[in-house]
Structures are given as C-alpha cells and as structure tokens.
Design a protein around this motif. Sequence first.
Motif, PDB file in Angstrom:
ATOM      1  N   LEU A   1      39.834  40.938  35.185  1.00 62.37           N
ATOM      2  CA  LEU A   1      39.407  41.666  36.383  1.00 62.37           C
ATOM      3  C   LEU A   1      37.923  41.407  36.644  1.00 62.37           C
ATOM      4  CD1 LEU A   1      39.917  43.546  38.730  1.00 62.37           C
ATOM      5  CD2 LEU A   1      39.664  45.492  37.162  1.00 62.37           C
TER       6      LEU A   1
ATOM      7  N   LEU B   1      46.880  47.613  36.232  1.00 66.03           N
ATOM      8  CA  LEU B   1      46.805  46.184  35.914  1.00 66.03           C
ATOM      9  C   LEU B   1      47.387  45.922  34.530  1.00 66.03           C
ATOM     10  CD1 LEU B   1      45.779  43.289  36.479  1.00 66.03           C
ATOM     11  CD2 LEU B   1      43.586  44.015  35.492  1.00 66.03           C
TER      12      LEU B   1
ATOM     13  N   LEU C   1      46.193  41.411  40.032  1.00 67.31           N
ATOM     14  CA  LEU C   1      44.775  41.075  40.190  1.00 67.31           C
ATOM     15  C   LEU C   1      44.468  40.705  41.634  1.00 67.31           C
ATOM     16  CD1 LEU C   1      43.899  38.951  37.045  1.00 67.31           C
ATOM     17  CD2 LEU C   1      42.725  41.024  37.798  1.00 67.31           C
TER      18      LEU C   1
END
Length: 71
Positions: A18, A47, A60
């Motif tokens: 990330l 995520l 993402l």
Amino acid sequence: MPSLSKLSGVEVEVPGDLTAALRNRENARNTFNELPASHRQDIIDWLEAADDPRHRTERLLMIVDVLLPRL
C-alpha cells in the motif's frame, strides 16, 4: 517494508504494497493520511483480508482509485 502513518499522535502500520501504491500518488497519499486512524486501519484490514494475491492487487487499485480526488 511496512511504514507508519502518523497523524494526531496515532500510528497505523501501513503494509509495504500500500505504501508503494501511494508513493507516487501524492493526492491519494495525502487523502489517506488525513483520514482518521480508525478509517486507515479499516482500509488496511480490508486489504489484508484478501484471500489471494490477485484479489489483493485488485483491492490496492480500488483503494488508490477511491482516494484520488475527483475533478
């Protein structure tokens, strides 16, 4: 390597992928860092709940897309 997103004295550990996805997207990165720590953590939890690498990559991309300002 994970990084820490700190705002208002609250740190949230941000996964390396990330961090990399936001690295060259200043507007998205700023939006992410301005979110309350609990919201940043919710995004990270979502995520990390992806069940395979393809889903994680899709998430993402969605995260970055949502964080980018609309013109």
